[in-house]
Design a protein around this motif. Structure first.
Motif, mmCIF file in Angstrom:
data_model
loop_
_atom_site.group_PDB
_atom_site.id
_atom_site.type_symbol
_atom_site.label_atom_id
_atom_site.label_comp_id
_atom_site.label_asym_id
_atom_site.label_seq_id
_atom_site.Cartn_x
_atom_site.Cartn_y
_atom_site.Cartn_z
ATOM 1 N N GLN A 72 0.836 -1.197 0.000
ATOM 2 C CA GLN A 72 0.000 0.000 0.000
ATOM 3 C C GLN A 72 0.873 1.249 0.000
ATOM 4 O OE1 GLN A 72 -3.272 -1.462 -0.793
ATOM 5 N NE2 GLN A 72 -3.724 0.436 0.283
ATOM 6 N N GLU A 76 -4.353 4.073 3.628
ATOM 7 C CA GLU A 76 -5.674 3.468 3.610
ATOM 8 C C GLU A 76 -5.563 1.956 3.712
ATOM 9 O OE1 GLU A 76 -7.769 4.716 0.185
ATOM 10 O OE2 GLU A 76 -7.904 6.828 0.789
ATOM 11 N N THR A 77 -6.584 1.361 4.306
ATOM 12 C CA THR A 77 -6.595 -0.097 4.424
ATOM 13 C C THR A 77 -6.832 -0.727 3.064
ATOM 14 O OG1 THR A 77 -8.958 0.005 4.946
ATOM 15 C CG2 THR A 77 -7.427 -0.070 6.803
ATOM 16 N N PRO A 79 -7.909 -3.923 0.298
ATOM 17 C CA PRO A 79 -9.158 -4.676 0.090
ATOM 18 C C PRO A 79 -9.265 -5.901 0.998
ATOM 19 C CG PRO A 79 -8.114 -4.130 -1.999
ATOM 20 C CD PRO A 79 -7.142 -3.765 -0.942
ATOM 21 N N GLU A 82 -10.085 -4.752 4.441
ATOM 22 C CA GLU A 82 -11.475 -4.319 4.430
ATOM 23 C C GLU A 82 -12.413 -5.519 4.506
ATOM 24 O OE1 GLU A 82 -12.650 -1.369 4.527
ATOM 25 O OE2 GLU A 82 -11.186 0.055 3.749
ATOM 26 N N TYR A 83 -12.111 -6.565 3.763
ATOM 27 C CA TYR A 83 -12.948 -7.765 3.766
ATOM 28 C C TYR A 83 -12.947 -8.416 5.149
ATOM 29 C CZ TYR A 83 -14.882 -12.249 2.260
ATOM 30 O OH TYR A 83 -15.672 -13.370 2.130
ATOM 31 N N LEU A 85 -12.531 -7.003 7.997
ATOM 32 C CA LEU A 85 -13.291 -6.198 8.944
ATOM 33 C C LEU A 85 -14.785 -6.233 8.654
ATOM 34 C CD1 LEU A 85 -10.903 -3.099 9.129
ATOM 35 C CD2 LEU A 85 -11.102 -4.950 10.787
ATOM 36 N N GLN A 86 -15.155 -6.084 7.392
ATOM 37 C CA GLN A 86 -16.573 -6.040 7.038
ATOM 38 C C GLN A 86 -17.281 -7.353 7.338
ATOM 39 O OE1 GLN A 86 -16.888 -4.811 2.958
ATOM 40 N NE2 GLN A 86 -16.211 -2.702 3.367
ATOM 41 N N GLN A 195 -13.442 1.368 12.190
ATOM 42 C CA GLN A 195 -14.381 0.525 11.453
ATOM 43 C C GLN A 195 -15.618 0.384 12.331
ATOM 44 O OE1 GLN A 195 -14.291 -1.135 8.494
ATOM 45 N NE2 GLN A 195 -16.302 -1.995 8.869
ATOM 46 N N THR A 200 -15.970 1.692 6.597
ATOM 47 C CA THR A 200 -14.533 1.920 6.677
ATOM 48 C C THR A 200 -14.252 3.396 6.606
ATOM 49 O OG1 THR A 200 -14.231 1.777 4.296
ATOM 50 C CG2 THR A 200 -14.091 -0.279 5.522
ATOM 51 N N SER A 201 -13.067 3.768 7.068
ATOM 52 C CA SER A 201 -12.609 5.149 6.954
ATOM 53 C C SER A 201 -11.121 5.138 6.797
ATOM 54 C CB SER A 201 -13.009 5.958 8.199
ATOM 55 O OG SER A 201 -12.415 5.421 9.341
ATOM 56 N N SER A 202 -10.608 6.134 6.166
ATOM 57 C CA SER A 202 -9.180 6.195 5.897
ATOM 58 C C SER A 202 -8.451 6.737 7.101
ATOM 59 C CB SER A 202 -8.919 7.097 4.676
ATOM 60 O OG SER A 202 -9.391 8.396 4.932
#
Length: 717
Positions: A72, A76-77, A79, A82-83, A85-86, A195, A200-202
């Motif tokens: 990265q 930012e997190t 993908p 993100e997966y 966490l979501q 989160q 999500t947030s940067s």
């Protein structure tokens, strides 16, 4: 080397081209679905988790997350993260670990959590879908019969390491009512990644949802006191519990984790740990528990010879005496408590030290020190000496000193009632009817005097010497010193022999310095003061000349180690000017010196070991670099006030008693030399009369030589 670097770069480019970010996500999802499919397709629930593909898939998922973060370019997190966490993957894993399905799943999840928190660089512990599963995993740790102690201890250590990097997330781990950010301004200045509810947030943004979620958590816990208490103490309780497992490596990790926890930077962090957790109480409760396990049948002699313990100690010795294991466990934890107090932030350090004071010193130790049983009194006093030896943290030492001595700093009076019973009892025990208790208590005070704390010496001795009321003011208004030489003293006329003038010639090699012992004008020569001690014992009672290497010079090295401790604490260089004495006031040396002088006055009747301990304490006192102590203990030329006594005056009375007793003992010198050689192991022991007296004379001679050595070293500084 250039070719190798080029090949490495080409390989990295090929890897990135072969596995773009979209493929990483697909691979990550594939591995996660492989884990979930196992539970759908598996029909045998007895297969251990390590024999399935779950450990391999978890490792692959971890590698993908770490690789993704390294690739990265922004904060930012990615993908894959993100997966994770979501879809609340950590929550699911936590549930599987709690169910232990398949068997051993808890171990695999702990390892995954530990590696994830250790290898992911971005802050993640404040994210709800991270810290909630972490909290649940913490509650699963340190359960009775656990087979995953090593993994659990590693997990807690990793959390402490992350807290050291990001102390502002402590409130999320402890689930305290007040977030540290509210009390630590520095914690609100850094960017957070949050989160909340799958969103999500940067980096660099703290969404309002995070604050709302935190508030909701606090309200929920406020409504459920049991849940709140449980969640707030799980983390620190587990860390404390792991400190006592049989596996030394697990205990060491727990120790390291607790040290990281108490040393977290920021005043708000320390306040949170001190006020919102039971860490201090639990650490102290464990200390009390280990102390209570020490058997009352323990031999004090075994405690005296016990080595200094350290919290990293790994015992590899068999129990050499009954109770060794319990004593070792207690002293290791005591040293660890001392280290915790030393490493902790000041707010937490004070809280922990006071908890130890109230829960252990006052509630447990004090009743045992005041008990009437001589056996119990002896054991507790011996343990107290050992405790003092292990305490070095300034905050904890402060509590220990005031627990033992109290806060009094006013002048003591001869007939005044004791305002602090423990101090009074301990001083009285130095003159106990039981010689063993007297020796043990004197050893305790010697240990105490070796501690770097100004209140110890002031409370015991200096407050009574501050006004120099022991000196009789001279009619001329001088310092009170007698204007006469040692040779003019009728007591020394027959004792100052030719051999003693050799010492004066040796001391003449000194620069023509004047001794500052009680005389700002420097009128007393060092050589005369030294000879006053060396000539104090009559010639027929001296044995040094009959034994090689027994001169006073042998004490120079030992005295140097005592005098080298330069603890002045703002002490004056010269004695204070004499102040007019109040009407009908008598000088009182204080209860501590009173007992020591009474003991030294009976040196000819007391056991050898007791005499050694009394003189050892007095020598240590004389070594402190305070002018009033020098004057009162080491200057034979001061003119004492009426009804006052000094160390030298007490020794003179002992010598007078000795000279009378010598006349009634035939072959006194021969017997004395024989006893000295016995003590040195040069001759075998044999029955003889007046053994206590003869040994007392030998100790007296050695004590005078030791005082002479202290005088020399003080004068040469």
């Amino acid at each position: 080397m250039d070719v190798f670097s080029r090949l490495t770069a080409l390989f990295q480019q090929a890897l990135e081209a072969r596995e773009p970010s979209v493929n990483l996500l697909e691979s990550f999802v594939e591995h996660w679905k492989g884990i979930t499919n196992y539970y759908i397709e598996s029909t045998d629930d007895t297969i251990p988790a390590r024999d399935t593909d779950i450990p391999w898939r978890l490792r692959q998922m971890l590698d993908i997350l770490v690789y993704e973060e390294r690739q990265q370019e922004s904060e930012e997190t990615g993908p894959c993260m993100e997966y994770l966490l979501q879809h609340k993957i950590l929550e699911t894993l936590c549930t599987l670990a709690k169910a232990q399905y398949p068997p051993g799943m808890n171990q695999q999840v702990l390892a995954f959590f530990s590696k994830l928190l250790a290898q992911i660089q971005q802050p993640v512990l404040h994210i709800i879908n991270v810290y909630r599963p972490v909290q649940k995993m913490i509650r699963l740790c340190a359960r009775p019969g656990s087979q995953t102690e090593r993994e659990e201890a590693q997990f807690l250590l990793v959390i402490c390491s992350r807290l050291k990097q990001d102390p502002y997330v402590l409130s999320y781990i402890l689930e305290v009512k007040k977030a540290i950010a509210s009390s630590d301004p520095s914690s609100t200045s850094r960017g957070d990644v949050a989160q909340v509810d799958g969103g999500t947030s940067s980096a660099g943004q703290v969404p309002s949802g995070l604050q709302q979620e935190s508030t909701a958590c606090e309200i929920a816990q406020a409504g459920d006191p049991d849940q709140q208490s449980h969640s707030m103490c799980s983390f620190e309780r587990n860390a404390v519990d792991f400190s006592f497992v049989q596996k030394s490596r697990v205990a060491l990790k727990a120790h390291e984790g607790l040290l990281l926890l108490v040393a977290l930077p920021g005043e708000g962090t320390a306040v949170s740990l001190a006020e919102n957790t039971r860490l201090c109480e639990m650490v102290t409760e464990r200390l009390c528990e280990l102390y209570s396990l020490i058997p009352s049948s323990l031999d004090p002699a075994d405690i005296y010879g016990f080595p200094q313990m350290e919290w990293r100690w790994e015992s590899d010795e068999d129990a050499s005496f009954p109770g060794r294991e319990q004593l070792e466990d207690f002293l290791v934890w005591l040293d660890f408590c001392n280290q915790l107090v030393k490493e902790a932030q000041m707010v937490l350090s004070v809280k922990l030290a006071k908890a130890i004071h109230h829960q252990w010193f006052a509630a447990v130790l004090q009743p045992q020190l005041l008990q009437m049983s001589e056996a119990g009194m002896l054991l507790t006093t011996t343990l107290l000496s050992c405790i003092v030896r292990h305490v070095s943290a300034p905050t904890l030492l402060e509590e220990l000193v005031h627990f033992v001595l109290g806060d009094q700093r006013d002048l003591e009076h001869r007939a005044s009632p004791q305002t602090f019973s423990l101090r009074h009892h301990l001083i009285e025990h130095c003159n106990h009817i039981s010689d063993e208790i007297s020796i043990a208590t004197l050893r305790f005070f010697e240990e105490l005097l070796q501690k770097s704390h100004e209140h110890i010496l002031f409370n015991l001795v200096l407050r009574n010497l501050a006004q120099r009321n022991y000196v009789a003011p001279s009619p001329s208004g001088g310092s009170g010193a007698e204007d006469r030489e040692l040779e003019e003293d009728p007591f020394f006329t027959d004792m100052y022999l030719e051999s003693d003038f050799e010492h004066s010639r040796q001391l003449a090699a000194f620069p023509e310095r004047r001794c500052e012992l009680g005389h700002p004008s420097g009128e007393t020569q060092v050589a005369n003061i030294v000879n006053s001690f060396l000539c104090l014992v009559p010639q027929e009672a001296k044995t040094s000349q009959y034994v090689k290497g027994a001169g006073y010079e042998t004490y120079i090295h030992d005295a140097h180690k005592l005098v080298s401790v330069r603890l002045k604490w703002g002490w004056p260089q010269f004695p204070e000017p004499l102040a007019p004495l109040p009407v009908n006031s008598d000088f009182f040396e204080g209860h501590f010196l009173q007992v020591l002088f009474d003991r030294i006055a009976h040196i000819l009747e007391q056991p050898y070991e007791l005499n050694l301990q009394v003189t050892s304490v007095l020598s240590r006192l004389a070594a402190f670099p305070h002018p009033h102590l020098h004057e009162y203990l080491l200057d034979p030329y001061i003119s004492l006030a009426p009804r006052s006594r000094s160390l030298f005056s007490v020794l003179v009375r002992v010598i007078g008693d000795l000279m009378q007793r010598i006349q009634h003992i035939p072959n006194f010198t021969e017997k004395l030399v024989h006893i000295r050689k016995q003590l040195m192991g040069l001759e075998s022991e044999s029955a003889m009369d007046h053994v206590a007296l003869l040994k007392g004379v030998i100790v007296l001679e050695e004590f005078c030589k030791e005082l002479a050595a202290v005088v020399i070293l003080h004068a040469s500084e």
